[in-house]
Write a protein that holds these residues in place. Sequence first.
Motif, mmCIF file in Angstrom:
data_model
loop_
_atom_site.group_PDB
_atom_site.id
_atom_site.type_symbol
_atom_site.label_atom_id
_atom_site.label_comp_id
_atom_site.label_asym_id
_atom_site.label_seq_id
_atom_site.Cartn_x
_atom_site.Cartn_y
_atom_site.Cartn_z
ATOM 1 N N LEU A 240 25.431 -35.936 12.816
ATOM 2 C CA LEU A 240 26.040 -37.043 13.547
ATOM 3 C C LEU A 240 25.495 -38.385 13.078
ATOM 4 O O LEU A 240 26.237 -39.350 12.884
ATOM 5 C CB LEU A 240 25.808 -36.872 15.052
ATOM 6 C CG LEU A 240 26.554 -35.712 15.710
ATOM 7 C CD1 LEU A 240 26.020 -35.456 17.109
ATOM 8 C CD2 LEU A 240 28.039 -35.981 15.778
ATOM 9 N N LYS A 241 24.176 -38.446 12.854
ATOM 10 C CA LYS A 241 23.573 -39.710 12.443
ATOM 11 C C LYS A 241 23.920 -40.049 10.997
ATOM 12 O O LYS A 241 24.157 -41.205 10.661
ATOM 13 C CB LYS A 241 22.053 -39.654 12.643
ATOM 14 C CG LYS A 241 21.636 -39.884 14.091
ATOM 15 C CD LYS A 241 20.134 -39.959 14.240
ATOM 16 C CE LYS A 241 19.759 -40.267 15.695
ATOM 17 N NZ LYS A 241 18.305 -40.246 15.905
ATOM 18 N N LEU A 242 23.926 -39.016 10.135
ATOM 19 C CA LEU A 242 24.238 -39.256 8.729
ATOM 20 C C LEU A 242 25.624 -39.862 8.573
ATOM 21 O O LEU A 242 25.844 -40.772 7.784
ATOM 22 C CB LEU A 242 24.150 -37.949 7.924
ATOM 23 C CG LEU A 242 22.741 -37.499 7.517
ATOM 24 C CD1 LEU A 242 22.807 -36.144 6.834
ATOM 25 C CD2 LEU A 242 22.085 -38.516 6.582
ATOM 26 N N ASP A 243 26.541 -39.328 9.346
ATOM 27 C CA ASP A 243 27.926 -39.796 9.231
ATOM 28 C C ASP A 243 28.254 -40.900 10.243
ATOM 29 O O ASP A 243 29.377 -41.383 10.288
ATOM 30 C CB ASP A 243 28.895 -38.618 9.439
ATOM 31 C CG ASP A 243 28.743 -37.564 8.351
ATOM 32 O OD1 ASP A 243 29.001 -36.389 8.649
ATOM 33 O OD2 ASP A 243 28.364 -37.926 7.228
ATOM 34 N N GLN A 244 27.227 -41.265 11.045
ATOM 35 C CA GLN A 244 27.423 -42.279 12.086
ATOM 36 C C GLN A 244 28.666 -41.962 12.938
ATOM 37 O O GLN A 244 29.482 -42.810 13.240
ATOM 38 C CB GLN A 244 27.539 -43.678 11.455
ATOM 39 C CG GLN A 244 26.255 -44.106 10.758
ATOM 40 C CD GLN A 244 26.339 -45.522 10.215
ATOM 41 O OE1 GLN A 244 27.390 -45.995 9.821
ATOM 42 N NE2 GLN A 244 25.199 -46.209 10.219
ATOM 43 N N LEU A 245 28.731 -40.669 13.305
ATOM 44 C CA LEU A 245 29.918 -40.183 14.010
ATOM 45 C C LEU A 245 29.792 -40.221 15.524
ATOM 46 O O LEU A 245 30.787 -40.126 16.218
ATOM 47 C CB LEU A 245 30.218 -38.737 13.591
ATOM 48 C CG LEU A 245 30.955 -38.529 12.270
ATOM 49 C CD1 LEU A 245 31.027 -37.043 11.950
ATOM 50 C CD2 LEU A 245 32.367 -39.106 12.339
ATOM 51 N N ILE A 246 28.575 -40.300 16.022
ATOM 52 C CA ILE A 246 28.417 -40.099 17.462
ATOM 53 C C ILE A 246 28.960 -41.300 18.237
ATOM 54 O O ILE A 246 28.403 -42.392 18.184
ATOM 55 C CB ILE A 246 26.949 -39.803 17.831
ATOM 56 C CG1 ILE A 246 26.837 -39.448 19.299
ATOM 57 C CG2 ILE A 246 26.016 -40.923 17.446
ATOM 58 C CD1 ILE A 246 25.557 -38.736 19.651
ATOM 59 N N PRO A 247 30.062 -41.116 18.947
ATOM 60 C CA PRO A 247 30.639 -42.226 19.708
ATOM 61 C C PRO A 247 29.911 -42.443 21.031
ATOM 62 O O PRO A 247 29.213 -41.557 21.530
ATOM 63 C CB PRO A 247 32.087 -41.782 19.944
ATOM 64 C CG PRO A 247 32.081 -40.305 19.796
ATOM 65 C CD PRO A 247 30.880 -39.904 19.006
ATOM 66 N N GLY A 248 30.089 -43.608 21.608
ATOM 67 C CA GLY A 248 29.388 -43.958 22.832
ATOM 68 C C GLY A 248 29.803 -43.137 24.031
ATOM 69 O O GLY A 248 29.050 -43.040 24.999
ATOM 70 N N ASN A 249 30.995 -42.527 23.992
ATOM 71 C CA ASN A 249 31.453 -41.749 25.159
ATOM 72 C C ASN A 249 31.072 -40.272 25.055
ATOM 73 O O ASN A 249 31.524 -39.454 25.851
ATOM 74 C CB ASN A 249 32.969 -41.892 25.328
ATOM 75 C CG ASN A 249 33.746 -41.307 24.165
ATOM 76 O OD1 ASN A 249 33.217 -41.185 23.058
ATOM 77 N ND2 ASN A 249 34.996 -40.952 24.393
#
Length: 368
Positions: A240-249
């Motif tokens: 998630l961090k590598l791809d900066q995928l984690i959304p705020g919701n």
Amino acid sequence: MRHKVIISGGGTGGHVFPAIAIANALRRIEPEIEILFVGANGRMEMERVPEAGYEIIGLDIQGIDRNSLWKNLALPFKLIGSLIKARKIIREFGADVAVGVGGFASGPLLMAANDRGLPTLIQEQNSYAGVTNKSLGKKAKKICVAYEGMDKFFPAEKIILTGNPIRRDSVAIEGKREFALQIFGLQPHKKTILIVGGSLGAKQMNGYVLDVIHELGERDDVQFIWQTGKTYYEDMERMLKLDQLIPGNVKVFPFLERMDLAYAAADLIISRAGAGTISELCVVGKPVILIPSPNVAEDHQTKNAQALVAKNAAVMISEADARGTMMYVALELLADEAKCASLSTEIKKMAMPDADEAIAREVLKLIK
């Protein structure tokens, strides 16, 4: 004279948490009672039971490894060693009764108890009994079950329908929604979906969430609490961090210590179909989508889920179909208020919140 009870089993939360619930109920009824747990070395009970305030002794026992046959070569020797150690534990503790909740340690401990003529009680959580419990049931004095129709596995005269013990603190959700939303950093005007893959996590379910996580982040009407399981958390976090995928919701956790707050915050729950989890979900009374794990003995999670589906109390999606449908079915169901209300009503009818005390009283009857 203090009564002494041995409780054996574990391996997953589905075995460990009911075992602790039974112990807690025994203490409430008889505060002076002495309780000893017997588990399997290296399994989660060796950590969770002491955290709950009980002593535990570990056996060097394992289950059958279906993926690597050579790892099973030591199994007969471990079983013999565990039987010898179990006999010693029973003798030195001076047990009055032995309780088996399932898991690797239950087999040798209850076998040793039966050999010594000690009364035994089995707590069968699933709607489909495993091979070990079916065998142990022949000598057990009582068999506490959570589903009807279990006389196809056990002698009918020994069966008592009690339900599964639950973590009472985990289902105490009344009046906690607002606080729960604050703790998880969620918005009160959005619907919340809770995703749990059991106490150990579920690799496949995690993958299905990852597949659509970018789409989930684009939604402004829904938010998510996602328990990955400790085993998979670091991998999930890295990806998630590598791809900066984690959304705020989307709020991601390795393990939810406060299940009561997670349940309180949820409007809909996506879950595995372990027996203990289902028992909690019945008391919580939220609409549920069950994704049974196919990687369990006798496919018992599917049978557990089907018992709810048959009463219109849950929606079930097979793991084979879940990859492309799980999140979309959840979002569609969440938008259908009438269906959600119906599922909530029907699953509450299956709740048996006092199973722990019912089982504890049966244990004490065997002593007296």
